[in-house]
Design an enzyme around this catalytic site. Structure first.
Site, PDB file in Angstrom:
ATOM      1  N   LYS A  85      -9.550 -14.268  22.445  1.00  0.00           N
ATOM      2  CA  LYS A  85      -8.467 -13.646  21.704  1.00  0.00           C
ATOM      3  C   LYS A  85      -7.149 -13.204  22.589  1.00  0.00           C
ATOM      4  CE  LYS A  85     -11.157  -9.300  21.841  1.00  0.00           C
ATOM      5  NZ  LYS A  85     -10.257  -8.348  22.764  1.00  0.00           N
ATOM      6  N   ASP A  86      -7.580 -13.308  23.850  1.00  0.00           N
ATOM      7  CA  ASP A  86      -6.510 -13.016  25.244  1.00  0.00           C
ATOM      8  C   ASP A  86      -5.651 -14.131  25.336  1.00  0.00           C
ATOM      9  OD1 ASP A  86      -7.484 -10.493  25.119  1.00  0.00           O
ATOM     10  OD2 ASP A  86      -9.064 -10.720  27.063  1.00  0.00           O
ATOM     11  N   ARG A 133      -3.465  -4.937  15.087  1.00  0.00           N
ATOM     12  CA  ARG A 133      -4.142  -5.538  13.713  1.00  0.00           C
ATOM     13  C   ARG A 133      -5.265  -4.765  13.185  1.00  0.00           C
ATOM     14  NH1 ARG A 133      -9.019  -7.442  13.809  1.00  0.00           N
ATOM     15  NH2 ARG A 133      -9.283  -6.900  15.850  1.00  0.00           N
ATOM     16  N   ARG A 134      -5.957  -4.041  14.110  1.00  0.00           N
ATOM     17  CA  ARG A 134      -7.101  -3.101  13.573  1.00  0.00           C
ATOM     18  C   ARG A 134      -6.302  -2.220  12.743  1.00  0.00           C
ATOM     19  NH1 ARG A 134     -10.093  -3.490  19.194  1.00  0.00           N
ATOM     20  NH2 ARG A 134     -11.421  -5.182  18.592  1.00  0.00           N
ATOM     21  N   ARG A 151      -7.127   3.170  25.516  1.00  0.00           N
ATOM     22  CA  ARG A 151      -7.294   1.992  26.391  1.00  0.00           C
ATOM     23  C   ARG A 151      -8.450   2.403  27.361  1.00  0.00           C
ATOM     24  NH1 ARG A 151      -3.226  -1.050  27.985  1.00  0.00           N
ATOM     25  NH2 ARG A 151      -4.843  -2.140  29.077  1.00  0.00           N
ATOM     26  N   ARG A 157     -13.799   3.972  26.809  1.00  0.00           N
ATOM     27  CA  ARG A 157     -13.586   4.235  25.390  1.00  0.00           C
ATOM     28  C   ARG A 157     -14.513   4.910  24.466  1.00  0.00           C
ATOM     29  NH1 ARG A 157     -10.990  -1.536  23.417  1.00  0.00           N
ATOM     30  NH2 ARG A 157     -12.026  -2.194  25.161  1.00  0.00           N
ATOM     31  N   CYS A 244       0.078  -9.616  20.894  1.00  0.00           N
ATOM     32  CA  CYS A 244      -0.337  -8.343  20.830  1.00  0.00           C
ATOM     33  C   CYS A 244       0.368  -7.192  19.946  1.00  0.00           C
ATOM     34  CB  CYS A 244      -0.864  -7.654  22.086  1.00  0.00           C
ATOM     35  SG  CYS A 244      -2.154  -8.628  23.040  1.00  0.00           S
TER      36      CYS A 244
END
Length: 316
Positions: A85-86, A133-134, A151, A157, A244
């Site tokens: 995903k990166d 997105r979330r 972050r 987190r 992103c």
């Protein structure tokens, strides 16, 4: 004997998944009589250095891979283990995706103070995530939620759930599974409710295009169904030139029948505040064509306008 130098970020999760990959590659090389050993090299990326700014404000895809890719181009490392995903859609000249191993759980999860579903979060709950997105999809489902950027590595987190007053933190299931923290998950968010990021749950083993020794080994590590699904998702990403900074996601699955492999892809584009959310689900046999078709259908419904507005807002 060839020593293959493996580049990775230095976070606990990155090192864990890199060590898992190295263990599997070492076993594969033994099974196939390929004489090699492995050395892991830690590399700090821009995304690791900047921890007090939301990802969408720092830059596009590539935040966690550029320095590693440069080391590969410079011959300092031979392969790199990335979270798929990166990965940007376009790779630097001379580099290729050498293997995509079997995917972990692609869903997002909630770490909460006891609630076991998104619906159980209290009215006006404070939810931490670094992902637009979330945030988009959660707020579309629950407009009352207050979304705040969070972050840092997984552990830091999760600690902020207690230290900074969050009611929930949203993370990727795959990372928690890989480091053995499944018991800390309070709820899995269904992929239908929160479509995962492109490539979420999958790893990318990147290498130089001209390194035949390494490519021969990596070819034995490829998981074809995962690779098919990821190809469809990345085709969607490439068509929209996304990163992103904008809320988009795509998740593909593969089924096998008498006619060969058939893929189903669900893709979304939304506004950062969740007020608009476009979704398409399509089936087909050609992963690249399917991803492009999903993007084109969303563009026809206004995705290009939503993305343009999101990018403009990021530039303010």
């Amino acid at each position: 004997m060839r020593t293959i130098v493996v580049g990775t970020r230095q976070s606990a999760l990155a090192l864990t998944q890199t060590n898992q990959v190295v263990d599997e590659l070492r076993e594969l090389s033994r099974q196939h009589g390929i004489e090699c050993d492995f050395e892991i090299r830690k590399i700090v990326t821009k995304g690791d250095r900047i921890l007090d700014v939301m990802l969408s404000k720092v830059g596009g895809k590539g935040l966690f891979v550029k320095e590693i890719e440069q080391a590969m181009q410079d011959g300092e490392i031979d392969i790199a283990v990335h979270s798929m995903k990166d990965m940007p859609f376009e790779l630097p000249e001379g580099l290729v995706i050498g293997a995509i191993p079997q995917r972990q759980d692609p869903r997002d999860v909630l770490i909460t103070k006891g609630e076991t579903s998104l619906d159980e979060l209290p009215q006006g709950a404070l939810v931490g995530t670094s992902s637009l997105r979330r945030a988009c999809q959660l707020q579309h489902s629950r407009p009352d939620l207050r979304i705040q950027s969070v972050r840092g590595n997984i552990d830091s987190r999760m600690r902020k759930l207690e230290t900074e007053g969050f009611d929930a933190i949203v993370l990727a299931a795959a990372g928690l599974h890989r480091i053995g923290w499944q018991d800390r998950i309070n709820a899995y968010v269904p992929a239908e409710l929160c479509v995962p990021a492109v490539g979420q749950g999958a790893l990318c083993i990147e290498s130089r295009a001209d390194d035949e020794f390494v490519l021969n080994l990596l070819g034995k590590f490829q998981h074809e169904d995962t690779a098919l699904a990821v190809r469809a998702e990345r085709s969607f990403l490439g068509r929209l030139e996304g990163g992103c900074q904008v809320p988009l996601g795509a998740y593909a699955t593969v089924e096998h029948g008498t006619g060969g492999a058939q893929l189903t892809i669900t893709a979304i584009v939304g506004s950062p505040d969740g007020a608009e959310l476009l979704k398409e689900t399509l089936r087909g046999g050609d992963p690249e064509a399917l991803g492009r078709e999903a993007a084109d259908k969303l563009i026809a419904r206004g995705a290009d306008r939503i993305l343009a507005e999101a990018y403009e807002k990021q530039g303010d």
